[in-house]
Enzyme design. Structure first.
Site, PDB file in Angstrom:
ATOM      1  N   ARG A  37      -7.700  -0.003  -6.599  1.00 44.43           N
ATOM      2  CA  ARG A  37      -7.909   0.098  -5.617  1.00 44.43           C
ATOM      3  C   ARG A  37      -7.672   2.239  -6.557  1.00 44.43           C
ATOM      4  NH1 ARG A  37      -4.552   1.018  -0.414  1.00 44.43           N
ATOM      5  NH2 ARG A  37      -6.313   2.323   0.405  1.00 44.43           N
ATOM      6  N   ARG A  78       0.914  -1.276  -0.140  1.00 40.21           N
ATOM      7  CA  ARG A  78       0.031   0.242   0.198  1.00 40.21           C
ATOM      8  C   ARG A  78       1.038   1.146  -0.017  1.00 40.21           C
ATOM      9  NH1 ARG A  78       2.435   1.808   3.483  1.00 40.21           N
ATOM     10  NH2 ARG A  78       0.790   3.021   3.938  1.00 40.21           N
ATOM     11  N   ASN A  91      -5.069  12.780   0.375  1.00 41.72           N
ATOM     12  CA  ASN A  91      -4.649  11.906   1.290  1.00 41.72           C
ATOM     13  C   ASN A  91      -5.460  10.827   2.356  1.00 41.72           C
ATOM     14  OD1 ASN A  91      -1.526  11.049   1.909  1.00 41.72           O
ATOM     15  ND2 ASN A  91      -1.568  11.772   4.095  1.00 41.72           N
ATOM     16  N   ASP A  93      -1.894  10.617  -1.743  1.00 40.26           N
ATOM     17  CA  ASP A  93      -1.753   9.903  -2.440  1.00 40.26           C
ATOM     18  C   ASP A  93      -3.016  10.245  -3.890  1.00 40.26           C
ATOM     19  OD1 ASP A  93      -3.230   8.339   0.069  1.00 40.26           O
ATOM     20  OD2 ASP A  93      -2.635   6.826  -1.218  1.00 40.26           O
ATOM     21  N   GLN A 108      -2.045   2.370   9.822  1.00 35.37           N
ATOM     22  CA  GLN A 108      -0.423   2.639   9.245  1.00 35.37           C
ATOM     23  C   GLN A 108       0.795   3.293  10.182  1.00 35.37           C
ATOM     24  OE1 GLN A 108      -3.672   2.974   8.073  1.00 35.37           O
ATOM     25  NE2 GLN A 108      -3.777   2.147   5.925  1.00 35.37           N
TER      26      GLN A 108
HETATM   27  O1  MRU Z   1      -4.727   3.583   2.383  1.00 33.70           O
HETATM   28  P1  MRU Z   1      -2.897   3.329   2.349  1.00 33.70           P
HETATM   29  O2  MRU Z   1      -2.357   3.147   3.516  1.00 33.70           O
HETATM   30  O3  MRU Z   1      -2.719   3.083   0.966  1.00 33.70           O
HETATM   31  O4  MRU Z   1      -2.303   5.221   2.200  1.00 33.70           O
HETATM   32  C1  MRU Z   1      -1.254   5.888   2.507  1.00 33.70           C
HETATM   33  C2  MRU Z   1      -0.976   7.211   2.101  1.00 33.70           C
HETATM   34  O5  MRU Z   1      -1.933   7.968   2.708  1.00 33.70           O
HETATM   35  C3  MRU Z   1      -0.116   7.856   2.424  1.00 33.70           C
HETATM   36  O6  MRU Z   1       0.084   9.323   2.817  1.00 33.70           O
HETATM   37  C4  MRU Z   1      -0.085   8.396   0.963  1.00 33.70           C
HETATM   38  O7  MRU Z   1       0.108   6.508  -0.049  1.00 33.70           O
HETATM   39  C5  MRU Z   1       1.747   8.878   0.584  1.00 33.70           C
HETATM   40  S1  MRU Z   1       2.550   7.598   0.315  1.00 33.70           S
HETATM   41  C6  MRU Z   1       3.777   8.138   0.360  1.00 33.70           C
END
Ligand code: MRU
Length: 358
Positions: free
Chosen positions: A90, A53, A252, A242, A201
């Site tokens: 996704r 992810r 994000n 993101d 996370q």
């Molecule tokens: O749902 P996730 O864990 O994929 O979300 C990740 C994030 O929101 C991160 O902050 C984003 O991808 C930046 S990664 C360098």
């Protein structure tokens, strides 16, 4: 970066096995497991279930997913269908579509004897480039941390949300890269790590990877950042992204927006670190960004070690309650102090982004 003192990247191609290796992030922090992806379905599943992810790593996995598709069946229709399935795995992180489109462009017009070897080279290029870009994000962001340290002459306290660390990229991370560079340079830093419900996370991945690199950090509940900012205990925030629109609006992990509001109210600089592969040059209105809605079980259940060290998942909500699990939100550009990119730091505005990248 390091796990138990051994250097890793988050994804790599295993020449002996002719498969793709990933670190299974659903098992962290309690188990460190390397997993083999053999087919494009394995890659799609890894993205959907969040074994991998983070926007840049999802992009890298999709690129290698294309390699696995070609290995399985070097037929243009199968390759095209695989590219669609990967993009659908996704919805929010734009790096996914960016990487698949880049692979498809590279492969178009090639004869079927050269497709696989060129795909493999391009997937590796995408990953190597991401690593380089993240390293540059770190060198650019380091200047901000250095400035704060030179004025304060004391530990720089940085708040981050979710995991925009090396585990979310190929290496270095985006938000964490300036932090790792500062730490390696001997600047005292301490990171406030938002737990980042529902999947945690921050606690499970960001705190884990900072620990492995020896960077002092403290996990806080997602609601704690506000009071820390009011008390003057946060010198700056750095988060990842993101999808960042050409307008400078930043999508994000859910909860980023609330942190940006608190930072704005307390005059705490709020930076977003991202590689250019995260910029969406097409969507102009942030309400058009597809926001992923995930399974309600991620909220209503929680996983951890029981007293016998066995991994257990338990229900923590009333059985009859409704649950809404939106995975991302958008922070309007006006709350963003600056964007830290591989090319330099710019304002979160269309003029500044155009000037830097077009
Ligand atoms: O749902 P996730 O864990 O994929 O979300 C990740 C994030 O929101 C991160 O902050 C984003 O991808 C930046 S990664 C360098």
């Amino acid at each position: 970066m390091k796990i138990e003192n051994k250097e890793y990247r988050t994804i790599w191609f295993d020449e002996n096995n002719q498969s793709v290796k990933i670190i299974d992030q659903t098992k962290l922090p309690h188990q460190f497991m390397i997993k083999d992806l053999q087919t494009v379905k394995d890659a799609i599943n890894a993205i959907k279930t969040m074994e991998v992810r983070g926007a840049p790593l999802i992009g890298g996995t999709a690129a290698y997913g294309m390699v696995l598709a070609i290995k399985e069946n070097n037929d243009p229709n199968f390759i095209k269908k695989s590219s669609h399935d990967l993009i659908q795995s996704r919805p929010t992180a734009i790096n996914l579509k960016w990487a698949v489109d880049r692979m498809m462009n590279k492969l178009s017009g090639l004869n079927d004897r050269e497709v696989l070897s060129i795909a493999l080279i391009e997937a590796k290029n995408i990953c190597d480039e991401d690593e380089k870009f993240c390293e540059n994000i770190g060198l650019n962001g380091l200047k901000i941390i250095e400035d704060i340290y030179n004025k304060k002459k004391d530990t720089v306290n940085i708040l981050t949300h979710c995991n925009a660390g090396w585990l979310a990229t190929i290496n270095w991370g985006t938000a964490t890269s300036p932090i790792y560079h500062a730490h390696k340079k001997g600047i005292p830093v301490h990171v406030w790590v938002d737990e980042t419900r529902p999947r945690n996370q921050g606690a499970n991945l960001t705190s884990y990877e900072l620990n492995e690199e020896g960077v002092p950090n403290t996990i806080i509940a997602d609601n704690t950042g506000g009071i820390l900012m009011q008390r003057g205990d946060v010198d700056m925030c750095i988060v990842g992204s993101d999808r960042t629109l050409s307008t400078g609006d930043v999508c994000n992990k859910i909860g980023t927006y609330l942190k940006a509001l608190a930072a704005y109210d307390n005059k705490v600089p709020f930076y977003v670190a991202l590689p250019s592969s995260t910029i969406d040059w097409n969507i102009k209105n942030f309400k058009d960004i597809p926001i992923e809605e995930r399974n309600s079980e991620e909220l209503s259940h929680i996983e951890g070690l029981d007293k016998n060290n066995n991994l257990k998942k338990i229900l923590i909500y009333p059985k009859k309650s409704n649950v809404l699990n939106l995975a991302f939100d958008v922070t309007p550009a006006k709350y963003v102090t600056g964007l830290i990119t591989e090319k330099g730091i710019c304002k979160a505005s269309s003029d500044a982004l155009k000037k830097m990248f077009k």
